[in-house]
Design a protein around this motif. Sequence first.
Motif, PDB file in Angstrom:
ATOM      1  N   VAL A  68      -6.155   8.137   2.848  1.00 44.60           N
ATOM      2  CA  VAL A  68      -4.726   8.267   3.145  1.00 44.60           C
ATOM      3  C   VAL A  68      -4.440   9.442   4.075  1.00 44.60           C
ATOM      4  CG1 VAL A  68      -4.099   7.225   0.936  1.00 44.60           C
ATOM      5  CG2 VAL A  68      -4.154   9.720   1.138  1.00 44.60           C
ATOM      6  N   TRP A  99       6.879   7.287  -0.023  1.00 40.51           N
ATOM      7  CA  TRP A  99       5.662   6.697   0.557  1.00 40.51           C
ATOM      8  C   TRP A  99       4.635   6.407  -0.530  1.00 40.51           C
ATOM      9  CZ3 TRP A  99       0.932   9.103  -0.065  1.00 40.51           C
ATOM     10  CH2 TRP A  99      -0.159   8.424   0.506  1.00 40.51           C
ATOM     11  N   LYS A 128       5.641   3.440  -2.963  1.00 41.87           N
ATOM     12  CA  LYS A 128       5.641   2.132  -2.294  1.00 41.87           C
ATOM     13  C   LYS A 128       4.239   1.726  -1.859  1.00 41.87           C
ATOM     14  CE  LYS A 128       8.091  -0.538   1.242  1.00 41.87           C
ATOM     15  NZ  LYS A 128       9.139  -0.504   2.298  1.00 41.87           N
ATOM     16  N   CYS A 129       3.524   2.659  -1.248  1.00 41.17           N
ATOM     17  CA  CYS A 129       2.180   2.346  -0.762  1.00 41.17           C
ATOM     18  C   CYS A 129       1.214   2.144  -1.926  1.00 41.17           C
ATOM     19  CB  CYS A 129       1.692   3.473   0.149  1.00 41.17           C
ATOM     20  SG  CYS A 129       0.116   3.139   0.967  1.00 41.17           S
ATOM     21  N   ALA A 148      -0.724  -1.431  -2.582  1.00 40.02           N
ATOM     22  CA  ALA A 148      -2.103  -1.426  -2.084  1.00 40.02           C
ATOM     23  C   ALA A 148      -3.060  -2.047  -3.099  1.00 40.02           C
ATOM     24  CB  ALA A 148      -2.537   0.006  -1.777  1.00 40.02           C
ATOM     25  N   LYS A 173      -8.114   0.622   5.917  1.00 37.20           N
ATOM     26  CA  LYS A 173      -6.728   0.866   5.508  1.00 37.20           C
ATOM     27  C   LYS A 173      -5.905  -0.416   5.624  1.00 37.20           C
ATOM     28  CE  LYS A 173      -4.903   4.816   6.842  1.00 37.20           C
ATOM     29  NZ  LYS A 173      -4.543   5.998   7.666  1.00 37.20           N
ATOM     30  N   ILE A 191      -2.919   0.051   3.057  1.00 36.05           N
ATOM     31  CA  ILE A 191      -2.527   1.458   3.058  1.00 36.05           C
ATOM     32  C   ILE A 191      -2.009   1.838   4.437  1.00 36.05           C
ATOM     33  CG2 ILE A 191      -3.427   3.828   2.909  1.00 36.05           C
ATOM     34  CD1 ILE A 191      -5.398   2.832   0.824  1.00 36.05           C
ATOM     35  N   TRP A 192      -0.910   2.573   4.453  1.00 34.80           N
ATOM     36  CA  TRP A 192      -0.412   3.106   5.732  1.00 34.80           C
ATOM     37  C   TRP A 192      -0.283   4.620   5.602  1.00 34.80           C
ATOM     38  CZ3 TRP A 192       2.383  -0.022   2.442  1.00 34.80           C
ATOM     39  CH2 TRP A 192       3.504   0.530   1.819  1.00 34.80           C
TER      40      TRP A 192
END
Length: 284
Positions: free
Chosen positions: A172, A223, A226-227, A231, A251, A256-257
């Motif tokens: 990440v 972030w 939500k991620c 994920a 990713k 994953i962002w």
Amino acid sequence: MSLVSSALRASRHTTRRALAVAPLSLSFSSKRGVKTQPAYEGHVPLNWFEAGFLTLGSAFMSLANPRRGDMVAALGDLTSGPVLPRLRDAMLASAEGRQILRDRPRVNSETVDMNTLAQLPEGTFGNAYVTWLERCGVTPDTREPVHYVDDPELAYVMQRYRECHDFYHCIVGMPVNVESELALKFFEFANLGLPMAGFAAAFGHLRLTHTKRERLFREFVPWAVKCGSSAQSLITVYWENRWEQNIADMKKEFGIWDPPEPRWSRPLSEAKAAAAKRAQQASA
């Protein structure tokens, strides 16, 4: 482990005194059938009183001094019981996860060849991991062993999570300062559901300044939640089989962002130079 051992000795002394006064308690204890023989190397079997005593003590010490890795690890062991079977089931439902449970790989400087990883092309996960270690000034040898999970397979699942924590940092793009650690704990709680991650997320921010706490909840927590919740469960990833894979592709595969830009203590250019130097020395 000195504080843990002292706490356990004190709790056992208290228990013996109580049993001497109340024979009914002894009868109840014997009927519980608490296992006293270790189920694996390093295992410390506890009865309900000892487990409760150590849970409260380790929770207090973890809040008072988050750098006490032994106390943080003990609290993680003692509170993970309801979640570990679900994480194991997630691993069993994945071919990659099943392979992990069969192989039971460990992550440390003896099992991971850092020099080989440093020679991998830039953009690969292995190279990114070595660069992250250099940038953060850490090693993979700092994870406490599991002691208080009774089932050997579940103990390995907990150990696997603990030893892969730095991989989560790397994938990440988070450093190891307090606010980034907390952001990752929110991510882990959303992704894995471990109570210890939720405990750290709920109370760890109290140690931050007002400005850092405000940014944590304004930018990083949305972030992370939500991620992390959308994920792939990262406990199912066999990271060691993906050293040569492009990290951007990984990713994308995991869903994953990138998080908001964190605060790093060392420039990326210096870390890359250190990783490149390691690669040159290894190939010489």
